[in-house]
Design a protein around this motif. Structure first.
Motif, short mmCIF file in Angstrom:
data_model
loop_
_atom_site.label_atom_id
_atom_site.label_comp_id
_atom_site.label_asym_id
_atom_site.label_seq_id
_atom_site.Cartn_x
_atom_site.Cartn_y
_atom_site.Cartn_z
N VAL A 1 -55.23 52.84 15.15
CA VAL A 1 -54.93 53.18 16.56
C VAL A 1 -56.31 53.39 17.18
O VAL A 1 -57.14 53.92 16.77
CB VAL A 1 -54.03 54.52 16.90
CG1 VAL A 1 -53.87 54.98 18.25
CG2 VAL A 1 -52.66 54.24 16.01
N LEU B 1 -48.30 58.77 19.09
CA LEU B 1 -47.93 57.58 19.82
C LEU B 1 -46.62 57.74 20.47
O LEU B 1 -46.09 56.88 21.59
CB LEU B 1 -47.97 56.17 19.19
CG LEU B 1 -49.43 55.72 18.71
CD1 LEU B 1 -49.24 54.26 18.25
CD2 LEU B 1 -50.59 55.99 19.75
N VAL C 1 -48.75 51.65 24.55
CA VAL C 1 -49.40 51.11 23.46
C VAL C 1 -49.75 49.52 23.51
O VAL C 1 -48.56 48.85 23.59
CB VAL C 1 -49.11 51.46 21.94
CG1 VAL C 1 -50.03 51.14 20.91
CG2 VAL C 1 -48.86 52.99 21.89
#
Length: 257
Positions: free
Chosen positions: A111, A127, A132
């Motif tokens: 990430v 998240l 994303v």
């Protein structure tokens, strides 16, 4: 005497000649630093050096074709290229369809966030409720969708500019392999940071069509790859582009790598 001559002719005809050199058509995006990218109009990177070194050992030549990442697998299936050198992750779905070489890079899904946000987004668990980005056609979308809380993530696919949109705050994070992510942060002026540890181990290899011709090419290049691992050539290519050796499983890497 005639009988001996005839036998000699037959034996001569049975001699196996070296296989003729062939052109290996290799697909890559040309936009995945430091593995495959263009600088000063020259295609270069880890994957370029890898394929050139493999072809040098097998006596073949390489013909590189660049295209969008999302089109690479389709080009391989259609026979327009012979393999893909672009950090292709081995997955059960791909393994059922293609003949893979042995892995030559061991990595993890990472990430990445805008610098300063790594204290708020500390890894994959953070998240939930976030936007994303992932590269279109990559394995990272599958990894995110396999998470138990995938329905809580706004997953967006990108052909390009995933790093820029994260740095500008248009999305909260993106997911890429850790090695590439670390190199982008090191080389790019964009304000980005790694958020937490990798959340999934990945193994990258060369895919080939799963037919007699594809398997034969796989076997030939796989043998050369074994030699390159044994004599340190693959490690040297990794250290040249990445500053560390990622060509063997994490637990077997040298201390400090």
């Amino acid at each position: 005497m005639l009988k001996s001559l005839s036998l000699a002719v037959l034996l001569a005809g049975a001699v196996v000649l070296p296989a003729a050199a062939e052109t290996i058509r290799v697909g890559m995006s040309g936009g995945y630093f430091p593995f495959t990218f263009v600088r000063q109009d020259k295609l270069q990177g880890f994957e370029v050096d890898l394929m050139n070194a493999l072809a040098e050992r097998t006596g073949d030549t390489v013909e590189f074709s660049t295209m969008s990442f999302s089109g690479l697998i389709g080009a391989l299936e259609a026979g327009r290229i012979d393999t893909v050198a672009n950090q292709i992750t081995i997955t059960p779905e791909r393994a059922a369809k293609f003949a893979f070489s042995q892995p030559y890079v061991y990595d993890g899904a990472q990430v990445v966030v805008k610098k300063g946000n790594e204290t708020e987004i500390t890894g994959v668990e953070s998240l939930k409720g976030r936007s994303v980005g992932v590269n279109l056609g990559s394995n990272f979308e599958q990894l995110l969708r396999a998470l138990p809380f995938a329905s809580e993530i706004d997953i967006r696919t990108y052909e390009s500019n995933i790093e820029q949109d994260t740095a500008l705050g248009r999305i909260d994070a993106f997911v890429m392999d850790r090695v590439s992510s670390a190199q982008v942060i090191k080389e790019s002026p964009l304000p980005l940071a790694l958020a937490g540890p990798p959340f999934s181990e990945i193994q990258n290899a060369l895919p080939f069509r799963n037919d007699a011709e594809g398997q034969a090419l796989r076997d030939k290049l796989d043998a050369a790859l074994t030699e390159m691992k044994a004599d340190g050539t693959l490690k040297a290519i990794s250290e040249k582009w990445l500053g560390l050796d990622v060509t063997q499983p994490t637990g077997r890497r040298d201390a400090g790598s």
